[in-house]
Design a protein around this motif. Structure first.
Motif, mmCIF file in Angstrom:
data_model
loop_
_atom_site.group_PDB
_atom_site.id
_atom_site.type_symbol
_atom_site.label_atom_id
_atom_site.label_comp_id
_atom_site.label_asym_id
_atom_site.label_seq_id
_atom_site.Cartn_x
_atom_site.Cartn_y
_atom_site.Cartn_z
ATOM 1 N N HIS A 142 -1.872 47.103 34.683
ATOM 2 C CA HIS A 142 -2.470 46.689 35.957
ATOM 3 C C HIS A 142 -3.162 45.334 35.776
ATOM 4 N N PRO A 143 -3.042 44.421 36.737
ATOM 5 C CA PRO A 143 -3.634 43.094 36.585
ATOM 6 C C PRO A 143 -5.160 43.106 36.429
ATOM 7 N N ARG A 144 -5.786 44.198 36.820
ATOM 8 C CA ARG A 144 -7.239 44.304 36.633
ATOM 9 C C ARG A 144 -7.574 45.462 35.696
ATOM 10 N N ALA A 145 -6.773 45.571 34.646
ATOM 11 C CA ALA A 145 -6.956 46.638 33.656
ATOM 12 C C ALA A 145 -8.356 46.607 33.064
ATOM 13 N N ASP A 146 -8.888 45.408 32.827
ATOM 14 C CA ASP A 146 -10.226 45.281 32.236
ATOM 15 C C ASP A 146 -11.266 45.972 33.116
ATOM 16 N N LEU A 147 -11.179 45.793 34.414
ATOM 17 C CA LEU A 147 -12.135 46.407 35.324
ATOM 18 C C LEU A 147 -11.909 47.909 35.457
ATOM 19 N N LEU A 148 -10.654 48.343 35.420
ATOM 20 C CA LEU A 148 -10.359 49.768 35.538
ATOM 21 C C LEU A 148 -10.808 50.561 34.316
ATOM 22 N N ARG A 149 -10.943 49.899 33.172
ATOM 23 C CA ARG A 149 -11.377 50.588 31.952
ATOM 24 C C ARG A 149 -12.897 50.722 31.867
ATOM 25 N N ARG A 150 -13.576 50.391 32.940
ATOM 26 C CA ARG A 150 -15.030 50.441 32.935
ATOM 27 C C ARG A 150 -15.566 51.731 33.549
ATOM 28 N N LYS A 151 -16.707 52.157 33.033
ATOM 29 C CA LYS A 151 -17.471 53.247 33.633
ATOM 30 C C LYS A 151 -18.842 52.747 34.072
ATOM 31 N N SER A 152 -19.033 51.448 33.921
ATOM 32 C CA SER A 152 -20.265 50.777 34.321
ATOM 33 C C SER A 152 -19.920 49.293 34.470
ATOM 34 N N LEU A 153 -20.836 48.546 35.067
ATOM 35 C CA LEU A 153 -20.626 47.102 35.178
ATOM 36 C C LEU A 153 -21.980 46.429 35.326
ATOM 37 N N THR A 154 -22.322 45.603 34.349
ATOM 38 C CA THR A 154 -23.581 44.867 34.391
ATOM 39 C C THR A 154 -23.353 43.421 33.959
ATOM 40 N N GLY A 155 -24.196 42.537 34.466
ATOM 41 C CA GLY A 155 -24.165 41.143 34.061
ATOM 42 C C GLY A 155 -25.561 40.720 33.633
ATOM 43 N N TRP A 156 -25.629 39.847 32.618
ATOM 44 C CA TRP A 156 -26.924 39.491 32.014
ATOM 45 C C TRP A 156 -27.032 37.990 31.781
ATOM 46 N N MET A 157 -28.246 37.488 31.915
ATOM 47 C CA MET A 157 -28.553 36.119 31.528
ATOM 48 C C MET A 157 -29.645 36.170 30.475
ATOM 49 N N ASP A 158 -29.335 35.673 29.279
ATOM 50 C CA ASP A 158 -30.274 35.689 28.169
ATOM 51 C C ASP A 158 -30.972 34.337 28.074
ATOM 52 N N LEU A 164 -17.352 56.788 40.420
ATOM 53 C CA LEU A 164 -16.410 56.123 39.526
ATOM 54 C C LEU A 164 -15.012 56.093 40.137
ATOM 55 N N ASP A 165 -14.595 57.188 40.750
ATOM 56 C CA ASP A 165 -13.286 57.211 41.409
ATOM 57 C C ASP A 165 -13.229 56.174 42.532
ATOM 58 N N ALA A 166 -14.300 56.083 43.302
ATOM 59 C CA ALA A 166 -14.342 55.115 44.408
ATOM 60 C C ALA A 166 -14.341 53.684 43.878
ATOM 61 N N PHE A 167 -15.055 53.452 42.775
ATOM 62 C CA PHE A 167 -15.090 52.122 42.161
ATOM 63 C C PHE A 167 -13.692 51.720 41.713
ATOM 64 N N ARG A 168 -12.972 52.623 41.066
ATOM 65 C CA ARG A 168 -11.630 52.305 40.568
ATOM 66 C C ARG A 168 -10.655 52.060 41.717
ATOM 67 N N ALA A 169 -10.759 52.853 42.774
ATOM 68 C CA ALA A 169 -9.877 52.652 43.923
ATOM 69 C C ALA A 169 -10.133 51.289 44.549
ATOM 70 N N ARG A 170 -11.374 50.916 44.602
ATOM 71 C CA ARG A 170 -11.718 49.615 45.176
ATOM 72 C C ARG A 170 -11.242 48.474 44.273
ATOM 73 N N VAL A 171 -11.399 48.655 42.965
ATOM 74 C CA VAL A 171 -10.943 47.643 42.006
ATOM 75 C C VAL A 171 -9.431 47.465 42.090
ATOM 76 N N ALA A 172 -8.697 48.562 42.289
ATOM 77 C CA ALA A 172 -7.238 48.500 42.319
ATOM 78 C C ALA A 172 -6.708 47.822 43.573
ATOM 79 N N GLY A 173 -7.521 47.743 44.604
ATOM 80 C CA GLY A 173 -7.091 47.143 45.860
ATOM 81 C C GLY A 173 -7.487 45.689 45.988
ATOM 82 N N LYS A 174 -7.418 45.187 47.230
ATOM 83 C CA LYS A 174 -7.705 43.782 47.505
ATOM 84 C C LYS A 174 -9.125 43.392 47.117
ATOM 85 N N ASP A 175 -10.052 44.322 47.293
ATOM 86 C CA ASP A 175 -11.443 44.007 46.973
ATOM 87 C C ASP A 175 -11.630 43.780 45.480
#
Length: 225
Positions: free
Chosen positions: A170-186, A126-137
């Motif tokens: 932070h401009p990517r606050a939505d992503l930083l508030r995550r502890k998971s990330l999934t996408g779905w097609m119903d 989770l720490d690595a995910f947030r660091a990556r989200v906060a940067g260019k990636d």
């Protein structure tokens, strides 16, 4: 692309799950176990073999399928119904990473869905995910999510506030508030799983979700992770 001979689930599969929801007890299941084995379990195994081959060809990664048990673990649940009235399957890329995203399939009496992502990121990941989200990636991830097809449903952030040490605005606050990330097609109707050519339509959903899988998978496979 070859689907390994699998085209669709039999109509009896959805009929069985619907009936199980209305008759969720051991006596009924015992009387209808042969139907479960024939209409749900065996086709699910064929589906797993077909999808696994396609995912490995698409991603270049070995995958391990898992059909979730129909028997519920009721030890710590108030709901004592003994069976899951759904078919859930996961496909996990075997990279050895605890944060490797998976692919998901669900067939229920009222829902048919395909998805990808990570259900839970633990402390180090989770720490690595947030660091990556906060940067260019993270900018790339935000664009990627914004460019997903309109019918893709992205999971909601779990946290109300942006975690420290990141700024609340932070401009990517939505992503930083995550502890998971999934996408779905119903799919519009669960009965689609029982129509000719469903295998191709299901895999097409995975293809459309692939950008999210690739972003998450790249992080999981970074050296030292």
């Amino acid at each position: 692309m070859d689907g390994g001979g699998f085209s669709h689930f039999p109509g009896e599969a959805l009929d069985f799950l619907t009936a199980l929801r209305a008759n969720n007890d051991r006596d009924w299941f015992a009387e209808n176990k042969a139907v479960y084995e024939r209409a749900v379990k065996a086709p699910a195994e064929d589906f797993c073999r077909a999808v696994t081959g396609r995912l490995e060809e698409m991603t270049g990664l070995p995958h391990r399928p898992k059909i979730f048990r129909i028997h519920r673990d009721v030890r710590f649940s108030r709901d004592k119904t003994p069976y899951n009235a759904h078919l859930h399957i996961s496909f996990t890329a075997e990279t050895g990473s605890t944060s490797q995203p998976g692919w998901y399939f669900g067939l229920e009496p009222e829902r048919l869905t395909a998805g990808t992502g990570v259900f839970e990121l633990h402390k180090g990941d989770l720490d690595a995910f947030r660091a990556r989200v906060a940067g260019k990636d993270g900018e790339r991830l935000a664009r990627l999510i914004g460019n997903l097809p309109a019918d893709v449903r992205v999971s909601k952030p779990e946290l109300k506030r942006v975690p420290q040490p990141y700024a609340a605005d932070h401009p990517r606050a939505d992503l930083l508030r995550r502890k998971s990330l999934t996408g779905w097609m119903d799919f519009a109707n669960p009965r689609e799983a029982c129509e000719n050519g469903f295998m191709d339509r299901c895999f097409d959903a995975f293809v459309r979700l692939r950008p999210l899988f690739d972003w998450l998978s790249a992080a999981a496979r970074q050296p030292g992770r």
